[in-house]
Every structure is written in structure tokens, then in C-alpha cells.
Design an enzyme around this catalytic site. Sequence first.
Site, PDB file in Angstrom:
ATOM      1  N   ASP A 158       0.814  -1.220   0.000  1.00 48.18           N
ATOM      2  CA  ASP A 158       0.000   0.000   0.000  1.00 48.18           C
ATOM      3  C   ASP A 158       0.850   1.275   0.000  1.00 48.18           C
ATOM      4  O   ASP A 158       0.647   2.170   0.836  1.00 48.18           O
ATOM      5  CB  ASP A 158      -0.911   0.038   1.239  1.00 48.18           C
ATOM      6  CG  ASP A 158      -1.718  -1.222   1.465  1.00 48.18           C
ATOM      7  OD1 ASP A 158      -2.136  -1.828   0.465  1.00 48.18           O
ATOM      8  OD2 ASP A 158      -1.940  -1.592   2.638  1.00 48.18           O
ATOM      9  N   GLU A 205     -11.462   0.162  -3.207  1.00 47.74           N
ATOM     10  CA  GLU A 205     -10.618   0.725  -2.135  1.00 47.74           C
ATOM     11  C   GLU A 205      -9.419   1.407  -2.788  1.00 47.74           C
ATOM     12  O   GLU A 205      -9.336   1.506  -4.002  1.00 47.74           O
ATOM     13  CB  GLU A 205     -10.152  -0.372  -1.172  1.00 47.74           C
ATOM     14  CG  GLU A 205      -9.296  -1.439  -1.819  1.00 47.74           C
ATOM     15  CD  GLU A 205      -8.985  -2.627  -0.897  1.00 47.74           C
ATOM     16  OE1 GLU A 205      -9.448  -2.677   0.257  1.00 47.74           O
ATOM     17  OE2 GLU A 205      -8.259  -3.532  -1.363  1.00 47.74           O
TER      18      GLU A 205
HETATM   19  O1  FUB Z   1      -3.263  -3.529   3.484  1.00 42.96           O
HETATM   20  C1  FUB Z   1      -4.568  -3.726   3.971  1.00 42.96           C
HETATM   21  C2  FUB Z   1      -5.575  -3.382   2.955  1.00 42.96           C
HETATM   22  O2  FUB Z   1      -5.363  -4.155   1.784  1.00 42.96           O
HETATM   23  C3  FUB Z   1      -5.503  -1.954   2.437  1.00 42.96           C
HETATM   24  O3  FUB Z   1      -6.025  -1.008   3.311  1.00 42.96           O
HETATM   25  C4  FUB Z   1      -6.226  -2.126   1.172  1.00 42.96           C
HETATM   26  O4  FUB Z   1      -6.122  -1.041   0.299  1.00 42.96           O
HETATM   27  C5  FUB Z   1      -5.605  -3.380   0.626  1.00 42.96           C
HETATM   28  O5  FUB Z   1      -4.378  -3.153  -0.012  1.00 42.96           O
END
Ligand code: FUB
Length: 343
Positions: free
Chosen positions: A32, A242
Site C-alpha cells: 500500500d 478501495e
Molecule cells: O493492506 C490492507 C488493505 O489491503 C488496504 O487497506 C487495502 O487497500 C488493501 O491493499
Amino acid sequence: NTNVKSKSTQKQSPGFENSISEPLVSQRYSADPSAHVFDGKIFVYPSHDYDAGVPENDNGDHFAMNDYYIYSMDSVGGKVTDHGVALKVSDIPWASKQLWAPDAAFKNGKYYLYFPVRDKEGVFRIGAAVSNKPQGPFQPQPEPMKNSFSIDPAVFTDNDGQSYMYFGGIWGGQLQKWATGEFNPKGSATDLEKDDQPALSAKVAKLGGNMLEFAEKPKDVVILDEAGNPLKGGDHDRRFFEASWMHKYNGKYYFSYSTGDTHNICYAIGDNPYGPFTYQGVILKPVIGWTSHHSILEFKNKWYLFYHDTELSEGKTHLRNVKVTELNYAPDGKIITIDPYGK
Ligand code: FUB
């Protein structure tokens, strides 16, 4: 800059043979990546993956991260400096578990780290922490940001100095449980479950001058199709899941995000920070591993995509590593799609 485009010199795990770039960090797992230029250097703010032994599920419980490490480099492809731990769950009085994807910002001589984490009731909230240095350590605020919810904060500062936070994530990110404006613990585990209705949107809110609070009620980041209609919930290849990111190119606002269960990083273009944004296409095709999450950065007149895959762990979804590669635009402003394995 030979390192960026070179084939991996790491061990060649099945599927990674043609990786277009190498893990930036190999002493621990990282994911991320939010990249920014501060003090003339590139600082990368990633999640810190580790194996907590939690079984994998659709809620993302296996992403059980406890702390953040920050990295910097003078150039892409140059030496990466490991600045050590910048913030831990145990430093945050209101937090319980799962420090997910962070972002950072600079204003008025201070650096701000924004992070999603579950509160003591298990609800994801967004926190802010402050430091005098880009690498931290960061001092968390005693409470989550007021009226914050869900995950994956990304802070964009426009040319007029106004900062905006984009955030949200469906499924384990809980955005769908806030559909009425209140948290519904019994709400859907995935999305609105209405495939022919407009999809859930990421959220955006102006930040106050102190960078620690929303200056307005969060608004929907609406993504339109080519006919001007909002993308539908059933459009899993294109709808927001997301990993929001905002950048500006030639005066246009580029909102990019992950489509989650279809594993693309996509983008949509708008005329202002609130949108609406019109869907344009795929920036990054699926990486090996379930999640995909990125940031886009201009540095010394070149553009870069920071992203992650699972090369170091040979494909374990919750043990990821950050990478960077060049990002290019066509003359009409479209982003040229990147295949992470050079096919
Ligand atoms: O790393 C945890 C979660 O997985 C992140 O918040 C999302 O964007 C995904 O990458």
C-alpha cells in the site's frame, strides 16, 4: 535509471519471471505505498505486512498489521533508506488492531500521517499523527478524526493550498455498513447488494487548516461511465473498491483506485477535486496476490507508479512488497496501461 525497468534479480518465483521492477525493500514485507516528495527526496509510507497466523478470509482479517516503517530515497532506483518504526498500534490510545494503508501530508512546517485502524469496538476509523520530520516518529492524536470512518485515506493538496482527504473501502473496509450515515454492524459484508443501482462511492472531504479534522461532511466521489451514468454496483471490473489516490496532470484531476475483487488499478478524470469523474481505463493490470494498491508521483519531470505485489513471499496475499515503475501518458492525457509482468 536502469533499476526501475530491469527484470528482477531476486529469486525467480513462478509467475514473477517477467516482473517489470524489483521489490524496493526486502528486509521486511511492505504494501500500500503512498509516495510523496518532501525535502527534495521521495518518502514512501507503506503498510508493514507480517504473518500473524490469522486465516485468510473475505474480511481481510489476515491483514493484521501492527506498525509502520517509513522509507526514503534520493532518486528512483537509488539507495533506499529505512527510517525504522514511525508509529505503532500500541501508541494509539483508541485503536485495537489492523493498521492498514496510510498516507502522509505536509503543511505549515509539520508532517501528518493518516492511518486507518479498528477502534476498540472493531470499527475502522481514520487517525492522524503529527511529526516535525517526514520520517517521524509520529505522535498520534488522542481520538480518531471526528466523523471519520472506513479505510485507505489519501490526502491531496491542490495548487491553492487546500487539502482534501479521499477515503473508503468496501467489504472488509466497512464502507457499505455506513450507507445510511450511521454504522450498521449487521450491514452487508460486501457492498450494497444492488447490482443494478449506482455503486458505493469513495468519499472526499476538505481538511481544516490544522489538517486534523474534516472541514465539511464527506461527499461521494462519483464515477461516471462514458454515457454519463454512475457506474453500477454490479460493474466489478470498473467500480470503486478501495485504495483511493488523487493526482493532477495538465490541470485535470485524476482519481485512481482499486477494483478489489477484479484486481485492477483504474482511473477516472474530473475537472475539480470533487468530480464527478469519468471512467478512463486501467492503469495497472492485476498483480500476483489478491490486493492491489498504488500511488502516483511526479519526481524530476517523470511520473512514477508505486504499487505492490507478492514476489518476496512467492505469492502470499498478506505478505506483500512495494515496487515502483515509470508511468507514462499518451498525448491526449490517457495513462498508458502497465502490465506488472511485462506481457
Ligand atoms: O493492506 C490492507 C488493505 O489491503 C488496504 O487497506 C487495502 O487497500 C488493501 O491493499
